[in-house]
Design a protein around this motif. Structure first.
Motif, mmCIF file in Angstrom:
data_model
loop_
_atom_site.group_PDB
_atom_site.id
_atom_site.type_symbol
_atom_site.label_atom_id
_atom_site.label_comp_id
_atom_site.label_asym_id
_atom_site.label_seq_id
_atom_site.Cartn_x
_atom_site.Cartn_y
_atom_site.Cartn_z
ATOM 1 N N THR A 409 0.831 -1.204 0.000
ATOM 2 C CA THR A 409 0.000 0.000 0.000
ATOM 3 C C THR A 409 0.869 1.259 0.000
ATOM 4 O O THR A 409 0.630 2.202 -0.775
ATOM 5 C CB THR A 409 -0.929 0.021 1.229
ATOM 6 O OG1 THR A 409 -1.822 -1.089 1.166
ATOM 7 C CG2 THR A 409 -1.737 1.313 1.280
ATOM 8 N N THR A 413 1.118 3.861 -3.172
ATOM 9 C CA THR A 413 0.659 5.225 -2.882
ATOM 10 C C THR A 413 1.723 6.242 -3.263
ATOM 11 O O THR A 413 1.436 7.261 -3.914
ATOM 12 C CB THR A 413 0.306 5.365 -1.390
ATOM 13 O OG1 THR A 413 -0.750 4.452 -1.054
ATOM 14 C CG2 THR A 413 -0.154 6.779 -1.075
ATOM 15 N N LEU A 427 -3.850 7.209 -2.174
ATOM 16 C CA LEU A 427 -4.135 6.182 -1.166
ATOM 17 C C LEU A 427 -5.446 5.467 -1.468
ATOM 18 O O LEU A 427 -5.534 4.231 -1.384
ATOM 19 C CB LEU A 427 -4.199 6.813 0.220
ATOM 20 C CG LEU A 427 -4.575 5.866 1.379
ATOM 21 C CD1 LEU A 427 -3.550 4.751 1.512
ATOM 22 C CD2 LEU A 427 -4.702 6.645 2.689
ATOM 23 N N THR A 430 -5.024 3.154 -4.485
ATOM 24 C CA THR A 430 -4.263 1.966 -4.104
ATOM 25 C C THR A 430 -5.124 1.009 -3.292
ATOM 26 O O THR A 430 -5.149 -0.203 -3.553
ATOM 27 C CB THR A 430 -3.023 2.368 -3.282
ATOM 28 O OG1 THR A 430 -2.178 3.210 -4.078
ATOM 29 C CG2 THR A 430 -2.235 1.150 -2.838
#
Length: 484
Positions: A409, A413, A427, A430
């Motif tokens: 993640t 991001t 974010l 993702t």
């Protein structure tokens, strides 16, 4: 050792299936919908079927041996890439998008992510809209599982293919001694729930077309709609609650569905530790969000806030991604809550994405176990789930998965932010793609069209990565897989 000819022969099967699907939709366009897009499906279908049959005949004398674990992982990953590219061809020619966007839309459908780069869906050909919906339904339990179900010749080593595709940390539980029988049972449950969903939608006011289309994306927890406004198009609380029920059913372990059917005892749902935790999480978070929305004035009535909070929490935690209102009008903290529940995910062995509830339970129990050992260094403790002792190998695998999910993640991001997206948009994109969830926030609130080509390809890869739960794909990049 990986045998390329074996993997190539296996890949002809999902390619043949994709060709047949496109051929059927070409016929539907010509015979039923009459929307003049039959050639957009017939041409790629003919080429795909022709090439696949030639390869199949060329490898006719090549006997299929047992499939190794390495070959199963390679086959699972390449299958999603192959059908994603093939499925994109009608999307490119009908929606007039770039090849990059077409592949993204196709992979988003097949992985049941539901992220889209398209707009103006209400004016698009019906054949095309139903094709998108069907791709999600087809991808719900996985193209690979379908291949195993219909091809008896893959019974030898078939469990390796099933384990490479099936989401969840505990993959050895079988409904039947034969892999093909197991997958037949799964598809039977899947078909039954889909049919019930379509009937309920129709009785609640949807047209036949919308009822069938939305049943495909609801039970598969995909989230595509035939309308730009998604479920908000219908302005019906009844439809939202029907959708809630079938999203939850789609996010429930399908083996549990089958056990309930055999035992004719609905109480088995509540006796299942993962299912019980899943329902409690949904209930608690939805109630808290409802009170918060009502207090902040995001909804005029508490019943409205209650309905919308339950719908969107269930939509996000099951990784469906349907919307019933403009989420950008909600307080900013709700975006954080919805992204958080998206990472929790549904139950293992379901069509849902996310980390899965079982992994969250095992992670919390692992923390508790370590605290006990800290207080009682000489104590002997065992961690149990559903009455079964969980071994150290499963605990380590789960903790490794959770760490990898967090690390992936962060990496995606940051990479998306380098393409010009804000932190919130990067974010949310993702989280949406890794959890096969769909909706984004900030710049990506309406669609993923603002992504650059680089960002689009990254998210296409992220969707396959999330659909196969990281390890199956990432191991392909390690030299150890390719050594003899």
């Amino acid at each position: 050792m990986i045998r390329p000819l074996l993997v190539l022969r296996l890949l002809t099967m999902p390619c043949l299936w994709m060709g047949l699907v496109q051929l059927v939709f070409g016929e539907l366009s010509f015979m039923l919908f009459k929307d003049n897009v039959a050639s957009n499906f017939a041409m790629p279908a003919s080429i795909t079927l022709g090439v696949s049959l030639v390869l199949l005949i060329a490898f006719k004398k090549y006997q299929l041996p047992s499939v190794s674990t390495r070959e199963a992982m390679l086959f699972a990953s390449l299958t999603w890439l192959a059908v994603g590219v093939l499925g994109a061809i009608p999307i490119v020619t009908i929606a007039h998008v770039t090849f990059t966007d077409g592949v993204f839309e196709s992979i988003s459908a097949l992985t049941t992510t539901g992220a889209t780069v398209l707009s103006g869906l209400d004016d698009m050909p019906r054949t095309f809209l139903m094709y998108r919906q069907f791709l999600q339904w087809m991808g719900g339990l996985g193209v690979v599982i379908f291949v195993v179900a219909i091809l008896p010749m893959l019974n030898i080593g078939g469990m390796r293919l099933l384990k490479a595709e099936t989401p969840g940390p505990i993959k050895d539980e079988k409904l039947s001694p034969r892999v093909a029988s197991t997958t037949h049972y799964l598809w039977l449950v899947y078909l039954t729930i889909t049919a019930l969903c379509a009937i309920c939608y129709y009785l609640a006011g949807m047209s036949v077309f919308d009822a069938i289309g939305h049943s495909f994306s609801t039970v598969s927890t995909g989230g595509f709609s035939t309308h730009d406004a998604s479920m908000g198009y219908f302005h019906s609380s009844l439809l939202l609650w029907i959708c809630n029920v079938f999203m939850l059913l789609g996010a429930t372990n399908f083996a549990l569905h089958y056990r309930v059917y055999l035992a004719k005892n609905i109480k088995l749902y509540w006796r299942d530790e993962e299912m019980k935790a899943f329902l409690m999480i949904v209930f608690v978070i939805s109630c808290l969000l409802a009170f918060y929305l009502y207090q902040k004035g995001a909804n005029a009535t508490f019943s409205g806030a209650f309905t919308e909070s339950f719908f969107h929490v269930i939509s996000f935690i099951t990784s469906t991604g349907f919307a019933a209102t403009d989420l950008s009008a909600w307080p900013a903290v709700t975006a954080v809550v919805l992204i958080f529940v998206g990472y929790i995910g549904g139950c293992a062995g379901s069509t849902a994405g996310g980390n899965k509830v079982i992994r969250n339970i095992i992670s919390l129990k692992s923390v508790g176990l370590e605290l006990k050992r800290l207080v009682h260094p000489n104590g002997v403790f065992a961690m149990k789930f559903q009455g079964r002792t969980i071994g150290a190998d499963v605990r380590h695998s789960v903790m490794g998965f959770m760490c990898l999910a967090a690390l992936t993640t962060m990496v995606f991001t940051v990479l998306l932010m380098t393409t010009g997206l804000s932190f919130v948009a990067a974010l949310s994109a993702t989280a949406a793609c890794l959890n096969v969830l769909g909706p984004g926030f900030a710049e990506l609130g309406s669609s993923f069209a603002p992504l650059t080509d680089t960002g689009t390809w990254m998210m296409s890869f992220a969707m396959i990565l999330g659909r196969l739960e990281y390890f199956t794909v990432l191991v392909l990049f390690f030299p150890v897989l390719w050594r003899h």
